[in-house]
Scaffold this motif. Structure first.
Motif, PDB file in Angstrom:
ATOM      1  N   GLU A  80       0.835  -1.209   0.000  1.00  0.00           N
ATOM      2  CA  GLU A  80       0.000   0.000   0.000  1.00  0.00           C
ATOM      3  C   GLU A  80       0.868   1.257   0.000  1.00  0.00           C
ATOM      4  OE1 GLU A  80      -2.563  -0.347   3.394  1.00  0.00           O
ATOM      5  OE2 GLU A  80      -3.899  -1.768   2.397  1.00  0.00           O
ATOM      6  N   GLN A  81       1.892   1.271   0.842  1.00  0.00           N
ATOM      7  CA  GLN A  81       2.803   2.418   0.930  1.00  0.00           C
ATOM      8  C   GLN A  81       3.565   2.615  -0.381  1.00  0.00           C
ATOM      9  OE1 GLN A  81       5.350   1.441   4.214  1.00  0.00           O
ATOM     10  NE2 GLN A  81       3.705   1.553   5.715  1.00  0.00           N
ATOM     11  N   LEU A  98       1.231   3.881  -3.207  1.00  0.00           N
ATOM     12  CA  LEU A  98       0.900   5.285  -2.974  1.00  0.00           C
ATOM     13  C   LEU A  98       2.055   6.183  -3.427  1.00  0.00           C
ATOM     14  CD1 LEU A  98      -1.111   7.349  -1.875  1.00  0.00           C
ATOM     15  CD2 LEU A  98      -0.057   7.036   0.368  1.00  0.00           C
ATOM     16  N   GLU A  99       3.253   5.793  -3.106  1.00  0.00           N
ATOM     17  CA  GLU A  99       4.439   6.545  -3.520  1.00  0.00           C
ATOM     18  C   GLU A  99       4.575   6.572  -5.053  1.00  0.00           C
ATOM     19  OE1 GLU A  99       9.092   6.740  -2.038  1.00  0.00           O
ATOM     20  OE2 GLU A  99       7.720   5.321  -1.110  1.00  0.00           O
ATOM     21  N   ARG A 113       2.110   6.203  -7.160  1.00  0.00           N
ATOM     22  CA  ARG A 113       1.000   7.020  -7.651  1.00  0.00           C
ATOM     23  C   ARG A 113       1.331   8.503  -7.532  1.00  0.00           C
ATOM     24  NH1 ARG A 113      -4.163   8.232  -4.360  1.00  0.00           N
ATOM     25  NH2 ARG A 113      -2.647   9.747  -3.710  1.00  0.00           N
ATOM     26  N   ASN A 114       1.865   8.887  -6.391  1.00  0.00           N
ATOM     27  CA  ASN A 114       2.229  10.283  -6.171  1.00  0.00           C
ATOM     28  C   ASN A 114       3.345  10.738  -7.108  1.00  0.00           C
ATOM     29  OD1 ASN A 114       0.302  10.484  -4.178  1.00  0.00           O
ATOM     30  ND2 ASN A 114       1.738  10.158  -2.500  1.00  0.00           N
ATOM     31  N   SER A 165      -5.000   5.474  -9.590  1.00  0.00           N
ATOM     32  CA  SER A 165      -5.804   4.694  -8.654  1.00  0.00           C
ATOM     33  C   SER A 165      -7.264   5.087  -8.787  1.00  0.00           C
ATOM     34  CB  SER A 165      -5.336   4.902  -7.209  1.00  0.00           C
ATOM     35  OG  SER A 165      -5.518   6.235  -6.808  1.00  0.00           O
ATOM     36  N   TYR A 210      -5.470  -0.260  -8.778  1.00  0.00           N
ATOM     37  CA  TYR A 210      -4.368   0.464  -9.411  1.00  0.00           C
ATOM     38  C   TYR A 210      -4.143  -0.010 -10.835  1.00  0.00           C
ATOM     39  CZ  TYR A 210      -2.801   2.679  -5.100  1.00  0.00           C
ATOM     40  OH  TYR A 210      -2.712   3.464  -3.976  1.00  0.00           O
TER      41      TYR A 210
END
Length: 145
Positions: free
Chosen positions: A42-43, A46-47, A49-50, A56, A64
């Motif tokens: 998950e972490q 997210l990274e 994606r950012n 997402s 995703y």
């Protein structure tokens, strides 16, 4: 050595690249297929994606997917996002340079000189290898077995 974070990031991008033509994948499915701890994944996602590599979607049918073509996602970018410097010593780093505390004269340091060569060779390979290349290599290796 490649960190688990970077290895898992690459594995996740490869599985998403293999499923580009399908709906977004849920984190639990990626974690299951690649044997990655879900919370850690998950972490990482997210990274990614950012950083613009992933898209997402929330809710039913969410998950995703790649935000870029696999041929446009290079390993060097993933490594720098997840681990930072490519160089093995800080004085040889291009983007994360830091003078070594114990170094007296960088310009004549044989260790630094060797690790600049290592950095350059590593950068060449990582800058030329995309997620699409990794997917292709996996297909080629599977056909040998």
């Amino acid at each position: 050595m490649l960190s688990k974070k970077t290895k898992y990031a690459i594995k996740a991008l490869v599985i998403l690249g293999k499923h580009m033509d399908q709906p977004p994948m849920q984190i639990s499915r990626i974690a299951e297929l690649e044997r990655i701890p879900k919370k850690f994944l998950e972490q990482i996602l997210l990274e990614l994606r950012n950083s613009g590599f992933l898209y997402s979607k929330k809710g039913a049918g969410g998950g995703y997917s790649l935000n870029k073509d696999p041929k446009d996602i290079y390993l060097v970018n993933i490594l720098r996002i997840t681990d930072g410097p490519v160089a093995m010593v800080p004085c040889a780093s291009l983007n994360f340079y830091h003078k070594c505390d114990e170094c007296h004269q960088e310009t004549t340091c044989g260790i630094r000189d060797v690790f600049i060569q290592v950095r350059d060779a590593t950068l060449k390979i990582l800058s030329e290898t995309s997620i699409a290349d990794v997917i292709s290599r996996e297909k080629d290796l599977s056909s040998i077995i």
